[in-house]
Motif scaffolding. Sequence first.
Motif, PDB file in Angstrom:
ATOM      1  N   ILE A  14       0.889  -1.302   0.098  1.00 34.25           N
ATOM      2  CA  ILE A  14       0.171  -0.120  -0.046  1.00 34.25           C
ATOM      3  C   ILE A  14       1.034   1.143  -0.039  1.00 34.25           C
ATOM      4  O   ILE A  14       1.718   1.369   0.817  1.00 34.25           O
ATOM      5  N   LEU A  15       0.502   2.207  -0.887  1.00 32.23           N
ATOM      6  CA  LEU A  15       1.448   3.179  -1.247  1.00 32.23           C
ATOM      7  C   LEU A  15       0.990   4.325  -0.051  1.00 32.23           C
ATOM      8  O   LEU A  15      -0.217   4.882  -0.113  1.00 32.23           O
ATOM      9  N   ILE A  16       1.801   4.633   1.050  1.00 26.67           N
ATOM     10  CA  ILE A  16       1.276   5.665   1.916  1.00 26.67           C
ATOM     11  C   ILE A  16       1.181   6.858   1.630  1.00 26.67           C
ATOM     12  O   ILE A  16       0.476   7.806   2.046  1.00 26.67           O
ATOM     13  N   GLU A  17       1.908   7.331   0.539  1.00 29.69           N
ATOM     14  CA  GLU A  17       1.565   8.917  -0.118  1.00 29.69           C
ATOM     15  C   GLU A  17       0.066   8.948  -0.553  1.00 29.69           C
ATOM     16  O   GLU A  17      -0.340  10.000  -0.743  1.00 29.69           O
ATOM     17  N   ASN A  18      -0.397   7.734  -0.916  1.00 29.85           N
ATOM     18  CA  ASN A  18      -1.767   7.890  -1.210  1.00 29.85           C
ATOM     19  C   ASN A  18      -2.846   7.407  -0.330  1.00 29.85           C
ATOM     20  O   ASN A  18      -4.239   7.376  -0.598  1.00 29.85           O
ATOM     21  N   ASN A  19      -2.487   6.953   0.722  1.00 34.72           N
ATOM     22  CA  ASN A  19      -3.251   6.261   1.921  1.00 34.72           C
ATOM     23  C   ASN A  19      -3.677   7.393   2.849  1.00 34.72           C
ATOM     24  O   ASN A  19      -3.107   8.117   3.592  1.00 34.72           O
ATOM     25  N   ARG A  20      -5.062   7.428   2.803  1.00 36.54           N
ATOM     26  CA  ARG A  20      -5.866   8.343   3.810  1.00 36.54           C
ATOM     27  C   ARG A  20      -5.569   8.309   5.216  1.00 36.54           C
ATOM     28  O   ARG A  20      -5.609   8.994   5.969  1.00 36.54           O
ATOM     29  N   GLY A  21      -5.503   7.016   5.467  1.00 34.21           N
ATOM     30  CA  GLY A  21      -5.047   6.638   6.927  1.00 34.21           C
ATOM     31  C   GLY A  21      -3.788   7.396   7.324  1.00 34.21           C
ATOM     32  O   GLY A  21      -3.811   7.786   8.455  1.00 34.21           O
ATOM     33  N   PHE A  22      -2.759   7.206   6.486  1.00 32.92           N
ATOM     34  CA  PHE A  22      -1.411   7.911   6.662  1.00 32.92           C
ATOM     35  C   PHE A  22      -1.646   9.398   6.407  1.00 32.92           C
ATOM     36  O   PHE A  22      -1.217  10.169   7.386  1.00 32.92           O
TER      37      PHE A  22
END
Length: 280
Positions: A14-22
């Motif tokens: 999962i790409l963190i730069e696109n993850n809303r949780g991050f």
Amino acid sequence: MINVNGKIVSTSEILIENNRGFLYGDAVFETIKVLDNKVLFLEDHYFRLMSSMRILRMEIPMDFTMEFFQEEVLKLVRALNTPVSAVRVRFNVFRDANGKYLPSDRKIGFMASAEVLNVSAYTLNSSDYEIELYKDFYITAHLLSTLKTNNRLVNVTGSVFAEENGYQNCLLLNDAKNIVEALNGNIFIVKDKVVKTPPVSDGCIKGVMRKQIIELLQKHTEYTFEEGVISPFELQKADEMFITNVIVGVQPITKYRKKEYVNTLASDLINKLNAKIRLM
């Protein structure tokens, strides 16, 4: 191993730069104890997760049933292929969408991770456990504070403060300067056979173990239970204090400032809690 949207993988990708949780903390989670391939307090975890998702206006799939939730947790535990009977699972649900503050979609994704626990049954930890108040930041007494979201900076900075100052834990305050909870669980205090814990309306997490302990206390023949506002001044007058969460069960507090505490009720509750889960 990790369970990502139902697939067991070694890495989430999962790409963190696109993850809303991050990016925005647009996520909720459950910390679950699995014992002998049984999800402890399954209904409480599931319904709390569903409630949290609804409050955050996430779109819950029709097939996200309690049976589905249980199977995804157990699927991950089985993939560990370990002889150890106790496992800690963190089940994360995030809004799987683009956008900035406003999400482009309400749909969700999930990711669950697991780790083996050294102790199976709940046991009494009678070692020194000293606490202090954490007063750098406060919890606001509103509905969002009662959810297990990814926004836990008060808990993070409080944990750093505790480590820097040699404490095993800290108690958090709300904006009215009343006791809310510990860094990693709910707080109970005992005075003259009366057991008190803060109400959820004060901003504490609506803990799954908190619920189990309240149910045990309401049936207890020697103690009276009540929910009520707890002032910091009550701490040094208490006979006993303990913290609850689903991983450790009941953690007795041994010292706050110059006051030392017994663990009489904590020990009794652990025995009752173990008896309860044997019947599940």
